[in-house]
Each structure stands twice: as C-alpha cells, then as structure tokens.
Motif scaffolding. Structure first.
Motif, PDB file in Angstrom:
ATOM      1  N   ARG A 170       0.846  -1.213   0.000  1.00 38.69           N
ATOM      2  CA  ARG A 170       0.000   0.000   0.000  1.00 38.69           C
ATOM      3  C   ARG A 170       0.871   1.249   0.000  1.00 38.69           C
ATOM      4  O   ARG A 170       0.631   2.196  -0.741  1.00 38.69           O
ATOM      5  CB  ARG A 170      -0.901   0.017   1.245  1.00 38.69           C
ATOM      6  CG  ARG A 170      -2.033  -0.980   1.178  1.00 38.69           C
ATOM      7  CD  ARG A 170      -2.826  -0.912   2.493  1.00 38.69           C
ATOM      8  NE  ARG A 170      -3.802  -1.984   2.550  1.00 38.69           N
ATOM      9  CZ  ARG A 170      -4.308  -2.458   3.685  1.00 38.69           C
ATOM     10  NH1 ARG A 170      -3.946  -1.956   4.844  1.00 38.69           N
ATOM     11  NH2 ARG A 170      -5.204  -3.411   3.656  1.00 38.69           N
ATOM     12  N   ARG A 173       2.626   1.747  -3.340  1.00 33.46           N
ATOM     13  CA  ARG A 173       1.739   2.322  -4.371  1.00 33.46           C
ATOM     14  C   ARG A 173       1.474   3.805  -4.127  1.00 33.46           C
ATOM     15  O   ARG A 173       1.418   4.592  -5.063  1.00 33.46           O
ATOM     16  CB  ARG A 173       0.411   1.542  -4.409  1.00 33.46           C
ATOM     17  CG  ARG A 173       0.606   0.118  -4.868  1.00 33.46           C
ATOM     18  CD  ARG A 173      -0.589  -0.387  -5.678  1.00 33.46           C
ATOM     19  NE  ARG A 173      -0.295  -1.700  -6.224  1.00 33.46           N
ATOM     20  CZ  ARG A 173      -0.770  -2.849  -5.741  1.00 33.46           C
ATOM     21  NH1 ARG A 173      -1.592  -2.840  -4.702  1.00 33.46           N
ATOM     22  NH2 ARG A 173      -0.458  -3.994  -6.298  1.00 33.46           N
ATOM     23  N   GLU A 176       4.502   5.621  -5.302  1.00 38.45           N
ATOM     24  CA  GLU A 176       4.520   5.636  -6.778  1.00 38.45           C
ATOM     25  C   GLU A 176       3.540   6.669  -7.320  1.00 38.45           C
ATOM     26  O   GLU A 176       3.852   7.405  -8.250  1.00 38.45           O
ATOM     27  CB  GLU A 176       4.112   4.257  -7.312  1.00 38.45           C
ATOM     28  CG  GLU A 176       5.263   3.312  -7.485  1.00 38.45           C
ATOM     29  CD  GLU A 176       4.865   2.095  -8.306  1.00 38.45           C
ATOM     30  OE1 GLU A 176       5.742   1.523  -8.951  1.00 38.45           O
ATOM     31  OE2 GLU A 176       3.675   1.715  -8.285  1.00 38.45           O
TER      32      GLU A 176
END
Ligand code: DC
Length: 236
Positions: A170, A173, A176
């Motif tokens: 999590r 991401r 990112e």
C-alpha cells in the motif's frame, strides 16, 4: 422502497482505533467520524507536531539526539490544537496560529517522530491534550495506545492490522502515485522497523487491549471495513 437503517451511536461515545502503521486507521476513522457525526482526532499528528517543533528549534538533531531539558521547557509553552476545516468532523493541526498539517507529514518529521513519541514527557504532554478532547465524548481517535493507556474505558476499541507485506505494498503504491520510485524491499523493511519501534518502546508500547476487537483488513476494501463496523455497532 427499501431504506437501509444506520444504527445510531450513543451520545458521548469514545471510540479508540489502535494498530500498526499503514493499516489505514485514519481513513477508516475519518469515514466513521463523518458518517456518525463524531469528532476525529488524529493522535499521531500531535506527536508529529512536537517532532516538527523540536526539529525546527534544534531540540532534536540529525542523528535523533534530543536535548531533553530544552524539550521540557518547550512543552510548557507549546500550543498544538486541531481546528475544524468544515462539516464532517475533519480538522487540521495548528501550532499556535500556524497551520502545520502539511509540514508534519514530511519525511524529515517522519524520521524523527518515533524517537519523540518514545519519550515519557512527550507522551504525557499529548495525553493531556487528548483527555481534553475526550471529556465530552463523541470522538473517534486513532493511534497506538488509545485503548490501552489514554482511554482504557473507551466504549468501543478496535485494533487494526494487516500483514506487513500488504501494508508495504500500500505504501509502495502511494509513493509511486506521488511520482516517487520506491524500492519495495526497503519499504517493507521500514514497515517492519516501525512495527518493532512501536511494539518495543518502554513508554506505552503498541499492544492490542484485551477487550479490543481485531480488524485485519489485509483483504478488505474500505467499503468492507465500513460494513464490518456497521455490523459491529448493530450487534452491540
Ligand atoms: O500514526 P502516525 O504514523 O501519524 O504516528 C506518528 C508516530 O507517533 C508513530 O511513531 C507512532 C506514534 N504514535 C504513538 O506513539 N502513539 C499514538 N497514540 C499515536 C502515534
């Protein structure tokens, strides 16, 4: 027409949401707050506020060495408070008149806050603020020691967790999405390190209270978690 009924939460209720980092405690607690008309208190933000102040005033250095005397003096005058940002129980943290909501989320503050939060003088400073927020109830607080230390008599205690791998993914991401290029193994190592620091510090370590209900959201969406909470309230 079928209308779903939402069970009401009794006036003055205190809900404690504790758990590991990156389990989505604040997303969950904010949603419950806005849905049930409760005040949401992000207790980690207060530790972050102290860490920001300490960092800006050279009370903690780049190697996380702390000048405890200077910190002690600072805590006597430090004014941290949440100001509502609109309807729905949302609020932002202020240091005096300065909005510090963004600054407390920087990497610099994140790298110092675990050290700051391990100090008993800082914990009693924050606990004092929290007990004022809890006086009239109608609150949901997320943190690490709310159900064990701050409000051991909270009406509802939830302990949130998820596997370290899921939490690392999590965060990976999220990073990112912010345009960063994280290394998954490093993110996972950091999640494990934070768990270790939270669970093994001497002052108010992260523990599941014996009467806390476990919410493992490794495989749950936020909608699943809301439904889980509604079922919990309906049963209680
Ligand atoms: O939830 P967070 O990442 O914003 O918390 C920041 C730090 O504060 C983290 O090191 C855990 C600590 N904390 C704590 O010790 N007790 C709380 N009630 C809340 C947070």
């Amino acid at each position: 027409m079928f209308v779903a009924c939402m069970t009401m939460i009794k006036e003055g209720t205190i809900i404690a949401v504790d758990g590991h980092s990156s389990t989505g405690k604040s997303t969950f607690a904010k949603l419950i707050a806005s849905r049930y008309g409760l005040i949401y208190v992000d207790t980690g933000a207060l530790y972050r506020g102290v860490a920001l102040f300490a960092s800006e005033n050279s009370i903690i250095d780049c190697e996380n060495r702390i000048d405890e005397q200077a910190l002690n003096r600072a805590l006597k005058v430090l004014k941290l408070l949440f100001r509502p940002t609109g309807p729905g129980g949302a609020s932002e943290l202020y240091l005096g008149d300065r909005n510090i909501e963004r600054e407390i989320r920087t990497l610099e503050v994140s790298s110092k806050v675990s050290f700051i939060a391990s100090l008993p003088i800082v914990r009693s400073f924050v606990d004092n603020i929290l007990s004022n927020y809890g006086k009239s109830g109608g609150v949901i607080m997320d943190g690490r020691d709310i159900g064990t230390v701050v409000f051991p008599n909270a009406d509802i205690k939830i302990f949130m967790t998820a596997s370290a791998e899921v939490r690392a993914m999590r965060r990976f991401r999220e990073m990112e999405a912010k345009g960063e290029r994280p290394d998954y193994d490093k993110v996972l190592a950091n999640v494990r390190e934070r768990d270790y620091l939270d669970e093994n510090r001497e002052a108010a370590p992260l523990r599941r209270a014996s009467d806390a209900i476990l919410l493992d959201n490794s495989n749950m969406s936020i909608e699943d978690q809301l439904q889980w909470f509604e079922e919990l309230i309906a049963k209680s």
